[in-house]
Write an enzyme that holds these catalytic residues in place. Structure first.
Site, short mmCIF file in Angstrom:
data_model
loop_
_atom_site.label_atom_id
_atom_site.label_comp_id
_atom_site.label_asym_id
_atom_site.label_seq_id
_atom_site.Cartn_x
_atom_site.Cartn_y
_atom_site.Cartn_z
N ASP A 1 -3.34 -0.39 -6.61
CA ASP A 1 -3.70 -0.76 -8.01
C ASP A 1 -4.79 -0.54 -9.04
O ASP A 1 -3.99 -1.18 -9.85
CB ASP A 1 -4.30 -2.62 -6.76
CG ASP A 1 -5.24 -1.97 -6.08
OD1 ASP A 1 -5.89 -0.76 -6.40
OD2 ASP A 1 -5.96 -3.29 -5.27
N ASP B 1 7.67 -2.22 6.14
CA ASP B 1 8.03 -0.69 6.19
C ASP B 1 7.56 -0.75 7.84
O ASP B 1 6.63 0.54 8.68
CB ASP B 1 7.02 0.08 5.58
CG ASP B 1 7.39 0.59 4.23
OD1 ASP B 1 8.44 0.21 3.90
OD2 ASP B 1 6.30 1.06 3.22
#
Length: 492
Positions: free
Chosen positions: A236, A88
């Site tokens: 996460d 990105d």
């Protein structure tokens, strides 16, 4: 008198919260001793499955070559290995990655350079995008500052011994622990989580979390749990709980490590801590209702609640630090001796924390005595970060959304490495909170002087830790801005 009593009761309430969370160290040590001999099952002859390695990166021009080279050096058949560089980036990293990917393709690697039109969902969005085309039955994930070992896949895949094992996490090892006092203190803090918390929770049957990197997922587990979601800053932790609530098993490997680089300067460290703290609060708000509605045992619900809410301590650390100063004067001017006699019990929280980190060092390092000497500075650092992390807690509670601010990577490993000329070294702009931290340092210095004047020897260590913490955090941030400004001026 009324103001004195308000301060006293507010202080006692704050210390009660800190006592509750600090005493959890004793519970961790109890389970640590109870389950220390428990071993995880593993297979020696696990069939070689196709593995997709995902490398989510964003402006990592200094370390991305190290990462890709390490992944391509892993001892695993090329025809069973797919590598996705989920890039990105908005700077020169794009060209660096493109060149590296082309070189590795010529060497026979199945490696792809995946770009998106936007950073929607940040890291979670990138991982989800890559999963759409991932060939692997298993998904290994590494952040840019990690260097997986050659035998990483062979050592982790052995633990997927049945179809319900959804994730295997390895312990983080610190590449640049000895670079500075800051990195040594970070290592001590992280070892508490990775050596004791993760190990104990896993062996005792409680929920653990994927740490964002240095682990392997079963692709079916990710999809069954609802895939990656970008509505929190700790994607996460979020996915980990959703997966375990659906019955997936996680395995934590304390004795197999994956090396990583620690933030080498204060502002990068503060940004990391802010993201982790705020994300944990966001995840707690999202996940706790699901935990308590589920049919898991009560003991799991209680431990999960503690796990997801322990960052709530930071506002109370900050409040205790602020109230510490007037308490010195109240104690020596008013009839409140009984209150202060009761307060001695709160030292238990400090003892619990000390034992927790001592056991973490003792378990894995022969020179643990030398390392644990840093514990007072670690505590001071936690106090110094209280303002930064309190702001993160409040933003998380108030649903204030913010960008996923990456932790800049400097490729700083040895003492000879210098991050100053690194383009990701922060600008000369100083955050307003840094000046507030400096003011708090001066304020806490008054408490130190007052403790000496009134001979409050028992209070002096805590007054010193608050002063040292706020002074250290603020002055290191200011020094960084000064160095960068001087560098820019020298370049003109």
């Amino acid at each position: 008198m009324i103001l004195d009593e308000i301060i006293l009761y507010a202080y006692i309430f704050s210390l009660s919260i800190l006592l509750f969370f600090g005493s959890y160290g004793f519970i961790m040590i109890y389970y640590h001793e109870k389950y220390k001999k428990k071993m995880h099952r593993a297979k020696d002859d696990l069939p070689l499955e196709t593995v997709t390695v995902q490398l989510p990166i964003y402006n990592e021009m200094y370390v991305v070559d190290r990462l890709i080279n390490a992944v391509c050096s892993m001892d695993y058949p090329k025809d069973k290995l797919e590598i996705q560089v989920l890039d990105d980036s908005t700077d020169e990293t794009v060209e660096v990655v493109a060149k590296l990917v082309e070189e590795k393709r010529k060497e026979g690697f199945d490696i792809k350079h995946i770009r998106r039109e936007s950073r929607e969902g940040f890291k979670a969005g990138a991982l989800k995008e890559g999963l759409k085309t991932a060939k692997g039955k298993f998904i290994a994930i590494f952040d840019a500052d990690f260097i997986p070992k050659k035998d990483f896949l062979k050592n982790t895949l052995r633990y997927f011994y049945d179809d319900k094992v959804g994730m295997v996490q390895t312990r983080w090892e610190h590449l640049n622990e000895d670079y500075s006092l800051l990195t040594r203190i970070q290592a001590l803090a992280l070892d508490g989580h990775f050596v004791i918390e993760q190990t104990v929770r896993n062996k005792a049957g409680f929920f653990i979390n994927f740490n964002g990197t240095g682990g392997v997922w079963r692709k079916d587990c990710i999809e069954d749990a609802g895939n990656w979601e970008g509505d929190t800053l700790t994607e996460d932790l979020d996915l980990s709980y959703r997966a375990q609530l659906k019955g997936w098993k996680f395995i934590y490997l304390r004795d197999f490590t994956t090396p990583a680089e620690l933030p080498a300067e204060m502002n990068a460290f503060k940004a990391q801590q802010f993201r982790w703290t705020k994300g944990a609060v966001e995840t707690a708000k999202k996940i706790l209702p699901l935990v308590w509605k589920s049919d898991i045992p009560l003991r799991l619900k209680l431990h999960s609640t503690f796990h997801l809410t322990n960052n709530i301590v930071f506002p109370f650390i900050l409040l205790a630090g602020i109230l510490n100063v007037p308490l010195i004067f109240i104690k020596n001017a008013g009839p409140y001796w009984s209150f202060f006699n009761i307060m001695a019990i709160f030292v238990i929280a400090f003892i619990g924390s000390f034992l927790f980190y001592m056991f973490a060092q003792k378990d894995v390092y022969p020179d643990w005595r030398k390392r644990i000497v840093l514990f007072p500075l670690f505590m001071a650092g936690s106090m110094g970060l209280a303002l930064n992390n309190t702001r993160a807690v409040m933003e998380g509670l108030l649903n204030r959304k913010s960008e996923f601010v990456r932790t800049p990577k400097f490729k700083v490993v040895t003492k000879n490495d210098n991050p100053i000329k690194n383009k990701y070294f922060k600008s000369t702009r100083v955050q307003a909170s840094t000046y507030v931290e400096l003011i708090l340092a001066v304020y806490c210095l008054i408490g130190v002087v007052a403790s000496i004047y009134f001979m409050e020897i028992a209070a002096l260590p805590f007054q010193l830790m608050f002063f040292t913490g706020f002074a250290g955090v603020s002055l290191m941030s200011l020094r960084q801005a000064y160095i960068k400004k001087r560098q820019l001026n020298d370049g003109l």
